[in-house]
Enzyme design. Structure first.
Site, short mmCIF file in Angstrom:
data_model
loop_
_atom_site.label_atom_id
_atom_site.label_comp_id
_atom_site.label_asym_id
_atom_site.label_seq_id
_atom_site.Cartn_x
_atom_site.Cartn_y
_atom_site.Cartn_z
N VAL A 36 0.88 -1.18 0.00
CA VAL A 36 0.00 0.00 0.00
C VAL A 36 0.91 1.22 0.00
O VAL A 36 1.95 1.22 0.66
CB VAL A 36 -0.91 0.03 1.26
CG1 VAL A 36 -1.73 1.32 1.31
CG2 VAL A 36 -1.83 -1.19 1.28
N CYS A 37 0.53 2.24 -0.76
CA CYS A 37 1.24 3.53 -0.76
C CYS A 37 2.71 3.30 -1.18
O CYS A 37 2.97 2.51 -2.08
CB CYS A 37 1.10 4.18 0.62
SG CYS A 37 1.46 5.95 0.68
N THR A 38 3.66 3.96 -0.51
CA THR A 38 5.06 3.81 -0.89
C THR A 38 5.67 2.48 -0.46
O THR A 38 6.86 2.24 -0.68
CB THR A 38 5.92 4.97 -0.31
OG1 THR A 38 5.66 5.06 1.10
CG2 THR A 38 5.58 6.29 -0.97
#
Lengths: 233, 233
Positions: free
Chosen positions: A104-106
């Site tokens: 998720v995300c970075t």
């Protein structure tokens, strides 16, 4: 671990963004028969980017195998995770046992630094997506991106959409819909500013200005990790 | 606490649903100048409904005043919070100092048990909304409901919409939009099953069947808390 248990591991590190994993955690632990584990290199306590301390984490090395491994994002990805060879080794090992390798995300930058995204399309937070390139990944602006057994979500709140998508693949749509209803996930954002395409231009400019001071350092961290990865392979 | 600091307190208890507060926490701690505090009756550690342990909580009694007090929901609301006179006393005391008295999900039942919702419209998780009535509150199906200085959110994920609404009231819309963009809150649920109105009927029936065994006991807990509240006032 029983035959029917689905083992889902969130691989955490200091400076993680907590909603990146607490969102999907809430969805995934509603999955019948799931064992959802928070783990880190050392086990014990981890403090998030925002200052919440999570206690009682397992050690990654103590988890023999899993169905899903998920890496959340946060400032700690570039500050800690992608520099930590032990963490990356554990990621590679668990990924080798998993049905789905996810982020998720970075968190996708950590998958990249572990060499798990070569030639794969992957999502990332909108502001940091291009940092996937040095790892041989193909940045994708999708909110939830699937390429083979790699499923990645965009920035922070995308983790909730990611988790529902994952449940529908792990079990079926009806199970995902039941979890969606239980958690009343019927979003109604009061504004339409959640992506660079829809945010008012002055809001986008403000966020870009705030992120600017971090860009060079993070790009440098990613470049170093990519070089190490190249030397590795 | 400086003049410019906005103090936001999440009042937690054992058996809280973690996403009820971790969602809004993520939004609110991005508020410039905010001090966002996790607190409980005893301070220290709290374990959520799902088994996540949060460490380093403050004691409610040690917080002299706040701008916002927020009570999340979870099984622990009826099992613990609404039976705990010390917790309810602290809620009443903090609410007396706050600009906004707030909740997410079944947290509104705790506000009700503290006598803070008499004659007020309030949101709650769809399955438990009618339990507000014994406390003299008016159940409202809105995702985010404002009545005077009481702002309440619906089930679990509504906490994110609630928090953005709150930021726009505490500061302004531009600040809320910047936080929305930073957290990429551009939701794209893969299904449209997040409310009883949109979920497929078999999914709704499944969830109602699963909740049925808990209904009588929770209603009984609420009735007892409402009786105590009546005796109090």
């Amino acid at each position: 671990m029983s035959d029917q248990q689905t083992v889902i591991v969130f691989a955490l590190f200091p400076g993680v963004t907590q909603l990146d994993f607490t969102g999907p955690y809430q969805m995934l632990c509603a999955l019948p028969g799931a064992s959802v584990i928070l783990a880190s290199r050392e086990g014990g306590n981890i403090t998030s980017n925002e200052g919440i301390t999570f206690a009682g984490l397992r050690r990654l090395a103590d988890i023999p195998a899993c169905d899903v491994v998920c890496v959340p994002g946060g400032r700690g990805v570039t500050d800690n995770a992608i520099k930590d060879e032990v963490f990356l080794d554990e990621l590679r090992r668990l990924a080798g046992t998993a049905r789905y390798v996810t982020s998720v995300c970075t968190g996708s930058l950590a998958l990249g630094a572990a060499g798990l995204l070569r030639g794969k399309r992957a999502a990332c937070h909108w502001a940091w997506r291009e940092l996937l390139v040095p790892f041989g990944a193909i940045p994708d602006a999708g909110r939830v991106v699937r390429d083979g057994n790699v499923v990645t979500g965009g920035g922070v709140t995308a983790g909730i959409d990611f988790a529902l998508t994952l449940v529908s693949k792990l079990v079926d749509e009806k199970t995902a819909q039941a979890i969606q209803l239980r958690l009343e996930y019927n979003p109604a954002p009061p504004f339409n500013a959640g992506s660079p395409d829809t945010a008012p231009s002055e809001v986008l400019a403000l966020m870009q200005e705030r992120m600017e001071p971090h860009k060079a350092r993070r790009a440098e961290m990613v470049a170093r990790a990519a070089t190490k990865l190249g030397a590795h392979s």
